[in-house]
Design an enzyme around this catalytic site. Structure first.
Site, PDB file in Angstrom:
ATOM      1  N   ASN A   9       7.662  16.426  42.306  1.00  0.00           N
ATOM      2  CA  ASN A   9       6.673  16.963  43.242  1.00  0.00           C
ATOM      3  C   ASN A   9       5.321  16.506  42.693  1.00  0.00           C
ATOM      4  O   ASN A   9       4.772  17.123  41.789  1.00  0.00           O
ATOM      5  CB  ASN A   9       6.751  18.493  43.302  1.00  0.00           C
ATOM      6  CG  ASN A   9       5.634  19.069  44.164  1.00  0.00           C
ATOM      7  OD1 ASN A   9       4.907  18.328  44.834  1.00  0.00           O
ATOM      8  ND2 ASN A   9       5.491  20.379  44.147  1.00  0.00           N
ATOM      9  N   LYS A  11       2.539  16.569  43.997  1.00  0.00           N
ATOM     10  CA  LYS A  11       1.420  17.384  44.497  1.00  0.00           C
ATOM     11  C   LYS A  11       0.307  16.490  45.037  1.00  0.00           C
ATOM     12  O   LYS A  11       0.593  15.440  45.599  1.00  0.00           O
ATOM     13  CB  LYS A  11       0.960  18.347  43.391  1.00  0.00           C
ATOM     14  CG  LYS A  11       2.143  19.181  42.861  1.00  0.00           C
ATOM     15  CD  LYS A  11       1.750  20.338  42.018  1.00  0.00           C
ATOM     16  CE  LYS A  11       3.003  21.097  41.586  1.00  0.00           C
ATOM     17  NZ  LYS A  11       2.753  22.215  40.703  1.00  0.00           N
ATOM     18  N   GLU A 167      11.291  28.720  41.218  1.00  0.00           N
ATOM     19  CA  GLU A 167      10.106  28.307  40.476  1.00  0.00           C
ATOM     20  C   GLU A 167       9.263  29.542  40.150  1.00  0.00           C
ATOM     21  O   GLU A 167       8.449  29.976  40.991  1.00  0.00           O
ATOM     22  CB  GLU A 167       9.244  27.358  41.316  1.00  0.00           C
ATOM     23  CG  GLU A 167       9.902  26.047  41.655  1.00  0.00           C
ATOM     24  CD  GLU A 167       8.863  24.949  41.885  1.00  0.00           C
ATOM     25  OE1 GLU A 167       8.934  23.944  41.179  1.00  0.00           O
ATOM     26  OE2 GLU A 167       7.984  25.116  42.741  1.00  0.00           O
ATOM     27  N   GLY A 173       2.720  24.826  35.947  1.00  0.00           N
ATOM     28  CA  GLY A 173       1.470  24.255  35.454  1.00  0.00           C
ATOM     29  C   GLY A 173       0.919  24.939  34.210  1.00  0.00           C
ATOM     30  O   GLY A 173      -0.217  24.696  33.819  1.00  0.00           O
ATOM     31  N   SER A 212       6.980  23.851  34.594  1.00  0.00           N
ATOM     32  CA  SER A 212       6.794  23.268  33.263  1.00  0.00           C
ATOM     33  C   SER A 212       8.069  22.622  32.710  1.00  0.00           C
ATOM     34  O   SER A 212       8.335  22.673  31.511  1.00  0.00           O
ATOM     35  CB  SER A 212       6.237  24.305  32.278  1.00  0.00           C
ATOM     36  OG  SER A 212       4.957  24.734  32.709  1.00  0.00           O
ATOM     37  N   GLY A 233       6.693  18.973  38.423  1.00  0.00           N
ATOM     38  CA  GLY A 233       5.306  18.740  38.815  1.00  0.00           C
ATOM     39  C   GLY A 233       4.613  17.818  37.827  1.00  0.00           C
ATOM     40  O   GLY A 233       4.786  16.588  37.866  1.00  0.00           O
TER      41      GLY A 233
HETATM   42  P1  13P Z   1       4.801  21.914  36.895  1.00  0.00           P
HETATM   43  O1  13P Z   1       5.973  21.078  36.519  1.00  0.00           O
HETATM   44  O2  13P Z   1       3.490  21.205  36.767  1.00  0.00           O
HETATM   45  O3  13P Z   1       4.819  23.243  36.177  1.00  0.00           O
HETATM   46  O4  13P Z   1       4.925  22.245  38.450  1.00  0.00           O
HETATM   47  C1  13P Z   1       6.145  22.694  38.922  1.00  0.00           C
HETATM   48  C2  13P Z   1       6.111  22.702  40.381  1.00  0.00           C
HETATM   49  O5  13P Z   1       5.303  23.380  40.997  1.00  0.00           O
HETATM   50  C3  13P Z   1       7.075  21.846  41.086  1.00  0.00           C
HETATM   51  O6  13P Z   1       7.124  22.126  42.448  1.00  0.00           O
END
Ligand code: 13P
Length: 253
Positions: A9, A11, A167, A173, A212, A233
């Site tokens: 993802n 983002k 999640e 994050g 994470s 992410g």
């Molecule tokens: P992170 O891997 O940055 O924590 O984000 C996870 C996420 O939101 C995946 O959709």
């Protein structure tokens, strides 16, 4: 047997040259890891680029959201049909970054699930609790509420047309992933709940972990019996690290 699935993802990140390097690098470096499946969810303007590079390869791609509506006067929105036209196989729905901004609710996620599957997309349906809810021991309650809202709209059998992702918001994050034991406990609980409703759906549906997830913790998380892969992410912004996560999934397949 559920095959592992690792989804990037990305983002609201990326550039045309950066995506090219990422997608071509991923294709090259995952050639030998064919026991698992991989997908990348990019911002909408880059889906044409994903289609150009990934068509005919084993790597799938998808959007990060879509409208509940079909074509129409919805400025700024993108429909399921458009994602399909750009070759998308997946679409993320109900991500907490949208829920927390009021752009998605339990009910609207159910509607999106239905619209996505009708168009032939596989929704990646995200669930998870806030830190406060986690600390109050409400994880089960919150995830079941989110899950039920979707099942009520689409029916248990149709849930099988998508992928679930747990999640925890406090892990997104933050660099602090859920422990493999915590993630396994919740996924086992969710699967058990689904098995009670429909044995086949519960046993076969893929449930991913996200929050994470990194090269460093991927093998442990993927080693858990109910964790069928990950939604990644930050670590998907680094090709090398994402490839290592794909490799960990492949090794535990
Ligand atoms: P992170 O891997 O940055 O924590 O984000 C996870 C996420 O939101 C995946 O959709």
């Amino acid at each position: 047997m559920r095959r592992k699935l690792v989804v990037a993802n990305r983002k609201m990140h990326g550039t045309i040259p950066g995506n090219k390097a990422f997608l071509e690098g991923l294709l090259e470096r995952t050639k030998e890891y064919r026991d698992s499946e991989y997908a990348v969810c990019l911002p909408h303007p880059y889906l044409y680029q994903a289609q150009s590079i990934l068509t005919g390869t084993p790597i799938a791609w998808g959007g990060q959201n879509m409208s509940r509506n079909d074509d129409g006067p919805y400025t700024g929105s993108v429909s399921a049909r458009m994602l399909v036209e750009f070759g998308c196989g997946y679409v993320i729905i109900g991500h907490s970054e949208r829920r927390l901004r009021g752009q998605d609710s339990d009910n609207s996620v159910g509607e999106r699930f239905q619209v996505a599957t009708r168009a032939g997309l596989k929704p990646i349906f995200c669930m998870g609790e806030t830190l406060e809810e986690f600390e109050q021991g409400l994880t089960d309650l919150v995830t079941i509420r989110q899950l039920n809202a979707v099942i009520q709209q689409i029916g248990i059998k149709n849930l099988a047309k998508g992928v679930l992702a747990y999640e925890p918001i406090w892990a997104i994050g933050t660099g602090e992933a859920a422990s493999p034991e915590h993630a396994q406990t919740i996924l086992h609980f969710l699967r058990g709940y689904l098995i009670l409703k429909d044995t086949e759906v519960g046993n076969n549906i893929r449930i991913l972990y996200g929050g994470s997830l990194k090269a460093q913790n991927a093998a442990q998380l993927f080693g858990m019996p109910d964790i069928d892969g990950g939604l990644v992410g930050s670590a998907s912004l680094n090709t090398e690290e994402f490839v290592e996560i794909c490799q960990a999934a492949n090794l535990s397949s």
